[in-house]
Design a protein around this motif. Structure first.
Motif, PDB file in Angstrom:
ATOM      1  N   ARG A  47       0.879  -1.076   0.075  1.00 62.14           N
ATOM      2  CA  ARG A  47      -0.116   0.004   0.141  1.00 62.14           C
ATOM      3  C   ARG A  47       0.905   1.033   0.121  1.00 62.14           C
ATOM      4  O   ARG A  47       2.041   1.293   0.420  1.00 62.14           O
ATOM      5  N   GLY A  85      -6.976  12.557  -9.378  1.00 62.63           N
ATOM      6  CA  GLY A  85      -7.289  11.387 -10.092  1.00 62.63           C
ATOM      7  C   GLY A  85      -7.331  12.035 -11.754  1.00 62.63           C
ATOM      8  O   GLY A  85      -7.002  13.067 -11.946  1.00 62.63           O
ATOM      9  N   GLU A  87      -9.328  12.347 -14.018  1.00 61.58           N
ATOM     10  CA  GLU A  87     -10.244  13.453 -14.416  1.00 61.58           C
ATOM     11  C   GLU A  87     -10.076  14.657 -14.200  1.00 61.58           C
ATOM     12  O   GLU A  87     -10.508  15.583 -14.730  1.00 61.58           O
ATOM     13  N   ALA A 109      -6.127   5.992  -9.460  1.00 60.20           N
ATOM     14  CA  ALA A 109      -7.378   5.639 -10.083  1.00 60.20           C
ATOM     15  C   ALA A 109      -7.926   4.241  -9.439  1.00 60.20           C
ATOM     16  O   ALA A 109      -6.832   3.467  -9.598  1.00 60.20           O
ATOM     17  N   ALA A 110      -8.960   3.965  -9.140  1.00 66.09           N
ATOM     18  CA  ALA A 110      -9.431   2.633  -8.260  1.00 66.09           C
ATOM     19  C   ALA A 110      -8.364   2.294  -7.360  1.00 66.09           C
ATOM     20  O   ALA A 110      -8.391   1.103  -7.305  1.00 66.09           O
ATOM     21  N   GLY A 111      -7.876   2.939  -6.644  1.00 71.60           N
ATOM     22  CA  GLY A 111      -6.930   2.838  -5.490  1.00 71.60           C
ATOM     23  C   GLY A 111      -5.628   2.268  -5.978  1.00 71.60           C
ATOM     24  O   GLY A 111      -4.553   1.830  -5.097  1.00 71.60           O
ATOM     25  N   GLN A 112      -5.171   2.383  -7.284  1.00 73.35           N
ATOM     26  CA  GLN A 112      -3.879   2.293  -8.018  1.00 73.35           C
ATOM     27  C   GLN A 112      -3.197   3.504  -8.261  1.00 73.35           C
ATOM     28  O   GLN A 112      -3.781   4.238  -8.988  1.00 73.35           O
TER      29      GLN A 112
END
Length: 160
Positions: A47, A85, A87, A109-112
């Motif tokens: 993480r 992010g 976007e 993005a998406a935790g990555q």
């Protein structure tokens, strides 16, 4: 302004380098030098634990007269990691970096972690955009100037 996703696609390298929190600061600096980057994501148990930068090294190792070989990255990394992010716009990135006086933003993005944006990258991109705008304006001006030189303008009005 471009989105961060568009910006990342235009970068020559999209690799994000990382190091374990338990690794030595010396190893972190060696990776940064070898990869020609100024920051690494710090990982712990898979993480994101923080970010370590050349600035962290200068302020927390060199100026404090510590040993980079004997100090783990976790002791000098920044744990309050600001990120964006895909976007978000490059303009928003500049505002975050300026407001918080930081030089690197991970893109998540998406935790990555999918990328890293540096202030230098953004400035280079902004200069390129401005250069393109200047070229377009010069083309427009020269295009209209050539019309008036050839009779395109009569009695203060453009001929349509």
């Amino acid at each position: 302004m471009a989105s961060v996703a568009q910006f990342l696609r235009s970068k020559a390298s999209q690799t994000v380098w990382s190091i374990e929190a338990s690794a030595s600061v010396y190893d972190a600096i060696a990776i940064m030098a070898h990869r020609q980057v100024g920051a690494l994501i710090v990982a712990h148990e898979g993480r994101i634990a923080g970010i370590v930068t050349e600035r962290d090294y200068a302020r927390k190792i060199v100026l404090m007269d510590r040993s980079s070989r004997n100090t783990p990255v976790r002791d000098i990394m920044s744990t309050a990691v600001r990120y964006v992010g895909p976007e978000q716009t490059t303009e928003e990135c500049m505002a975050i970096m300026t407001g918080h006086r930081i030089r690197y933003l991970p893109v998540i993005a998406a935790g990555q972690v999918i990328g890293m944006v540096s202030i230098g990258d953004l400035i280079k991109s902004q200069m390129s955009e401005q250069e393109h705008t200047i070229q377009q304006l010069e083309h427009y001006i020269h295009g209209n100037s050539s019309q008036s030189a050839h009779g395109g303008m009569q009695a203060g009005r453009w001929q349509v």
